[in-house]
Write an enzyme that holds these catalytic residues in place. Structure first.
Site, PDB file in Angstrom:
ATOM      1  N   ASP A 471       0.835  -1.201   0.000  1.00  0.00           N
ATOM      2  CA  ASP A 471       0.000   0.000   0.000  1.00  0.00           C
ATOM      3  C   ASP A 471       0.876   1.260   0.000  1.00  0.00           C
ATOM      4  OD1 ASP A 471      -2.304   1.527   0.145  1.00  0.00           O
ATOM      5  OD2 ASP A 471      -3.070   0.590   1.975  1.00  0.00           O
ATOM      6  N   MET A 472       0.276   2.407  -0.263  1.00  0.00           N
ATOM      7  CA  MET A 472       0.994   3.689  -0.289  1.00  0.00           C
ATOM      8  C   MET A 472      -0.080   4.774  -0.160  1.00  0.00           C
ATOM      9  SD  MET A 472       2.196   6.486  -2.050  1.00  0.00           S
ATOM     10  CE  MET A 472       1.584   6.299  -3.713  1.00  0.00           C
ATOM     11  N   ASP A 541     -10.613   2.203  -3.527  1.00  0.00           N
ATOM     12  CA  ASP A 541     -11.162   1.944  -2.194  1.00  0.00           C
ATOM     13  C   ASP A 541     -12.680   1.943  -2.218  1.00  0.00           C
ATOM     14  OD1 ASP A 541      -8.916   1.488  -0.761  1.00  0.00           O
ATOM     15  OD2 ASP A 541      -8.720   3.510   0.029  1.00  0.00           O
TER      16      ASP A 541
HETATM   17  C1  DGJ Z   1      -5.830   1.943   1.880  1.00  0.00           C
HETATM   18  C2  DGJ Z   1      -6.177   0.732   1.073  1.00  0.00           C
HETATM   19  O1  DGJ Z   1      -6.628   1.082  -0.182  1.00  0.00           O
HETATM   20  C3  DGJ Z   1      -7.202  -0.076   1.859  1.00  0.00           C
HETATM   21  O2  DGJ Z   1      -7.618  -1.174   1.094  1.00  0.00           O
HETATM   22  C4  DGJ Z   1      -6.591  -0.512   3.145  1.00  0.00           C
HETATM   23  O3  DGJ Z   1      -5.521  -1.388   2.889  1.00  0.00           O
HETATM   24  C5  DGJ Z   1      -6.126   0.698   3.930  1.00  0.00           C
HETATM   25  N1  DGJ Z   1      -5.288   1.553   3.148  1.00  0.00           N
HETATM   26  C6  DGJ Z   1      -5.372   0.267   5.162  1.00  0.00           C
HETATM   27  O4  DGJ Z   1      -4.819   1.310   5.821  1.00  0.00           O
END
Ligand code: DGJ
Length: 735
Positions: A471-472, A541
Site C-alpha cells: 500500500d501507499m 477503495d
Molecule cells: C488503503 C487501502 O486502499 C485499503 O484497502 C486498506 O488497505 C487501507 N489503506 C489500510 O490502511
C-alpha cells in the site's frame, strides 16, 4: 527484421503489418518523423511525406515539420521533447543524426520498469544516435517494434559527452507528431473513490494536459491518453493509445498548432524537474508505449491488455490464475486478534475462499492510523505468537495467507521515526505536512532502501506469506532529498521513484513465488510502471458495485482484467451507503481479480449459501474472466444501464454481463448486440443467477452480434421486474 534502413533516402521504417513508424534523417540532419500509424509497404520510400527540403527553421518559422526529438528555441514553437541547459545558460539544441544500430530483441532499461521480450525474435529495436557537439550532448533514441502487436515502445538515453555540466530540464519519453486534425482526446481521470472515469473531448488549438506533481501517478489522472478521430468509437475508426511505464510525476500533453498539426508528448513532468549531467554521466527516460488501431477503441484496449499482461507483468504469477481472496480491511479494520482472525479464516474457508489476507494493523501498536508505520514488527498484543502460527492456521484450513505492508511510510509516532527522523522526507527548519498522520520515507537515499529491504524481507520470511498487498497512502510534500547537494533537488522526485523501484525489484526477486498486489489508497498508483512488479492492483477503495462499474469500465481501457482487483463488500456500502444485491456485487467483481472485503462471520445462512455459489461460478469461469478478451458494450457513465463481456480466445465461450442501474417503467424491448463471437457457431445461452440451464436457449453467433441478445427484464420465475441495481450474466457456450 521489421526495421528497414533505406540509405539513399536515409529512411528508417519500423513495420510489422500492424502499424508503421517512418523516420528519416532530414537535410539538416535532424531526425524527422514522416508517419506513424497505419501499416505501410516496407518496400516504398516516404520522403515526400516530410518537408521537400528542410534546412532547419531558420527562415521558415512555424513550419509544421514532424520531428522525432523536437527541441525548443530554433523556430519550432510547439511543445519540446528535450530541453537541456548548457554551461553558458542557453538551452537551444541542434541534435544531428550520428548513426544508428538495429538489433533483434529489446534491451532492458537501466533501473526502470519496462516491457520485455522472452525471445529476441519477438521484437526489433533501433537505437538512433543524435549529437550536438556545441552542447556536448548525445542522445540515443531507442524504439522497439514487436512482432504481431500494434505497439511500439520508446525511450531516450542522454549522455554528457562534453566537458561542462548539463542540466536536463525536459526529457520526454514519447513525442508524436501527427500531420492533421481533428482529434479527440480520451483520458481517464477522477479522484479517490472514483478513479479513471473516461473523459473525451475534441482537441482545440492550444494545449491540453494531464499529469501529476504528487510524487506518484495519483488518483487524479491515469498516465495514458487515447487520441481518436471524432468518428472513432469502440469498434470503428482510427486511434492511438499512449501510455507511460512510470509511477511518479508525469505529464501527458497534446498541442494543436497553428497549422492544425498535433503533437503529443508524454514523460516525466518537467515542472520542478532538473537533472544534472556531469561530463560522462547518462540519464535514461522511462518508457512510453504507443498502440495504433484502425478498428476503434476496443482494439486499442485489446492490444494494451495483451501486451501488458504478457510482456509487462513478470514472474510466476503472470501466467497463473489468481486466487480468490478475502481481505480483512472492511471486515474488521484495526480491530482483531489471533482468535478473531482465525474465526474469520474458518468462515472464509467454508465459503470457498482460497487466500486469506490480513490488512493494516498487525504491527507496532497500530490500533488506528496515527501510529507505528515503519515499525515492521508484529504487535504481540494482537498476535502473541507472531505471524507464523496464524499463517500456519490459515494454511491448515486449506487457504494461503497474505499480508498488508506500507513500506514507503513512517508514522511520527513510531520507533523508526524516533531513531531516524532524517529518513522522513522534509526540509530542515520547516514543518512537515502530515497526511493520514504519516510521512513518506526518503527512498532517494540508498540506506533507506537497504533498511526497508531488510525490515520487510524479515517480515516476509517470518511466516508462510504467499501474497503481499503493498500500500501507499499519501503523496509527497516538502520534496527535498536531504542527501542531495543544494543544486540537485530537481532530481528528488525521480530519485524517489528509482529508489522505490529498486526496493520493489529486490523484494520481488527475493520472494519470486509471492503474488504482489500494488495499492495506493485504492487506485492512486495504478499504472504500467507498478504492473511490471505487481501483476494486479487494488483498483479503488470504493467497493460499491455501482461506483465500481464506472471505475472498472475506465480502467479497462488500459489495464487487463487480470490486473484489476475487485472485491465484494458488505452493505450498506462503507463508501457511499448504497445497498445493492449480493449477486450484483459479485457480478461486478467477477470482471477483475475476484475477492471479498467483509467479515464472513456476520453473514446469514442464505448469504453464505449464495456466496458459495458465486465462488463456484467464478472458479468454473476464472480462466475466461482473467484471460479472456474483455469487450465494453454499454457505458455506465450517464446511462441507466451498463454491459460488457469476456470472450475466450477460441470464441467458444463468452460471458456477458448486463447491469441495470436505474429501472424505468415501460421500457422498450432491449437487445444487446454482442461482439467478437464466431458467427458460424451456435451458442447455448444460460442466464446467471437462474433460471436453471434447462431453461437456456440456443442462439447463433451471427444473430447475437447482428440482432442482439434479448435481455430478460424481470425475474423469469416470478415475473417481477428486476429493480434498481440488478445484474444478470449470460453464459454462452458453443453447442
Ligand atoms: C488503503 C487501502 O486502499 C485499503 O484497502 C486498506 O488497505 C487501507 N489503506 C489500510 O490502511
Amino acid at each position: 527484421m521489421p526495421i528497414t534502413w533505406h540509405e539513399p533516402t536515409r529512411q528508417l521504417h519500423l513495420h510489422n503489418g500492424r502499424l508503421s513508424l517512418v523516420l528519416a534523417v532530414l537535410e539538416n540532419d535532424w531526425l524527422g518523423q514522416l508517419h506513424v500509424g497505419a501499416p505501410l509497404d516496407p518496400q516504398a520510400t516516404y520522403r515526400h511525406l516530410g518537408p521537400a527540403e528542410f534546412l532547419g527553421f531558420t527562415n521558415r518559422v512555424d513550419e509544421p515539420v514532424g520531428l522525432a526529438v523536437p527541441t525548443a528555441g530554433s523556430g519550432d514553437f510547439r511543445i519540446p521533447a528535450l530541453v537541456v541547459e548548457q554551461p553558458d545558460g542557453s538551452a537551444v539544441l541542434d541534435m544531428a543524426y550520428a548513426g544508428h544500430r538495429i538489433v533483434t530483441g529489446k534491451p532492458d532499461l537501466e533501473g526502470l520498469p519496462s516491457t520485455y521480450v522472452e525471445d529476441p525474435s519477438e521484437a526489433a529495436t533501433v537505437e538512433i544516435d543524435l549529437a550536438d557537439p556545441v552542447a556536448g550532448l548525445e542522445v540515443t533514441l531507442v524504439v522497439t517494434i514487436f512482432e504481431d502487436r500494434p505497439v511500439i515502445a520508446r525511450s531516450m538515453r542522454l549522455r554528457n559527452a562534453g566537458t561542462g555540466r548539463l542540466i536536463v530540464r525536459t526529457a520526454m519519453s514519447a513525442s508524436v507528431d501527427l500531420p492533421d486534425g481533428p482529434w479527440d482526446l480520451l483520458g481517464f481521470s477522477g479522484a479517490w473513490g472514483r478513479e479513471r472515469h473516461p473523459h473525451r473531448a475534441a482537441l482545440l488549438p492550444g494545449r491540453r494536459a494531464v499529469g501529476s506533481l504528487r510524487g506518484a501517478t495519483g488518483h487524479e489522472h491515469d498516465p495514458s491518453l487515447f487520441l481518436l478521430r471524432p468518428e472513432t468509437d469502440e469498434t470503428r475508426g482510427e486511434g492511438f493509445a499512449l501510455s507511460l511505464v512510470y509511477s511518479g510525476n508525469f505529464l501527458a500533453e497534446a498541442d494543436v498548432g497553428s497549422r492544425s498539426t498535433t503533437r503529443i508528448r508524454m514523460g516525466i513532468h518537467p515542472d520542478g524537474f532538473a537533472w544534472t549531467l556531469e561530463p560522462g554521466a547518462t540519464f535514461t527516460t522511462p518508457e512510453a508505449v504507443l498502440a495504433w488501431s484502425g478498428d476503434g477503441i476496443g482494439a486499442l484496449s485489446a492490444a494494451l491488455h495483451a501486451f501488458y499482461r504478457e510482456r509487462l507483468a513478470r514472474g510466476v504469477w503472470r501466467d497463473r490464475l489468481r486466487p480468490i481472496l478475502l481481505n480483512s480491511w472492511e471486515g474488521v479494520y484495526f480491530d482483531f486478534d489471533h482468535a478473531r482472525l482465525l474465526d474469520m479464516a474458518r468462515a472464509s474457508a467454508d465459503l470457498g475462499v482460497e487466500l486469506f489476507v490480513l490488512d493494516d494493523g498487525w504491527f507496532g501498536e497500530r490500533d488506528h492510523d496515527r501510529t507505528s508505520l515503519g515499525d515492521w514488527v508484529v504487535d504481540r498484543r494482537k498476535l502473541p505468537d507472531g505471524l507464523a502460527p496464524l499463517a500456519a492456521d490459515v494454511e491448515a484450513l486449506g487457504m494461503s495467507f497474505g499480508l498488508w505492508i506500507e513500506p514507503e511510510m513512517v508514522s511520527v509516532q513510531s520507533r523508526l521515526f524516533a531513531e531516524h527522523p532524517e529518513w522522513a522526507i522534509g526540509i530542515p527548519g520547516r514543518e512537515r505536512t502530515e497526511s493520514r498522520h504519516q510521512l513518506v520515507m526518503d527512498l532517494s537515499r540508498p540506506e533507506v532502501v537497504d533498511h526497508l529491504e531488510v525490515a520487510i524481507g524479515d517480515v516476509l520470511s517470518s511466516a508462510a506469506i504467499s501474497y503481499v498487498k503493498w500500500d501507499m497512502n499519501r503523496n509527497i510534500t516538502e520534496p527535498f532529498g536531504a542527501s542531495l547537494p543544494a543544486d540537485r533537488h530537481g532530481e528528488f522526485f525521480h530519485r524517489y521513484m528509482l529508489g522505490t523501484y529498486e526496493l520493489w525489484r529486490r523484494l520481488t526477486t527475493r520472494f519470486p513465488d509471492v503474488l504482489f498486489e500494488s495499492c495506493a489508497s485504492g487506485g492512486g498508483r495504478f499504472d504500467p510502471g507498478m504492473l511490471a512488479f505487481a501483476p494486479q492492483a487494488w483498483t479503488s477503495d470504493d467497493t460499491d458495485a455501482i461506483e465500481r462499474l464506472s471505475i472498472q469500465w475506465g480502467a479497462s481501457h488500459v489495464y487487463p482484467l487480470s490486473s484489476i482487483g475487485a472485491h465484494v463488500s458488505a452493505v450498506p456500502n462503507h463508501q457511499v451507503g448504497r445497498v445493492t444485491p449480493l449477486a450484483t456485487r459479485a457480478a461486478v467483481a467477477f470482471f477483475g481479480v475476484f475477492g471479498y472485503e467483509l467479515d464472513p462471520r456476520t453473514l446469514g445462512d442464505t448469504e453464505r449459501a449464495e456466496i458459495r455459489g458465486h465462488i463456484a461460478f467464478y472458479r468454473e469461469h476464472r480462466e475466461i474472466f482473467q484471460r479472456g478478451r474483455f469487450i465494453r458494450l454499454r457505458s455506465p457513465l450517464g446511462g441507466d444501464d451498463a454491459a460488457w463481456m469476456v470472450v475466450a480466445e477460441d470464441r467458444m465461450t463468452a460471458i456477458v454481463a448486463h447491469y441495470r442501474i436505474l429501472r424505468r417503467p415501460v421500457a422498450p424491448p432491449d437487445r444487446l448486440r454482442l461482439r467478437d463471437l464466431d458467427p458460424g457457431t451456435v451458442y447455448r445461452v444460460s442466464a446467471w443467477p437462474g433460471p436453471t440451464p434447462a431453461a437456456s436457449v440456443r442462439r447463433g453467433g451471427d444473430l447475437l452480434m447482428a440482432v442482439g441478445l434479448g435481455l430478460v427484464p424481470e425475474d423469469p420465475a416470478t415475473g417481477v421486474p428486476d429493480g434498481d441495481f440488478a445484474a444478470r450474466l449470460y453464459v454462452l457456450s458453443a453447442d
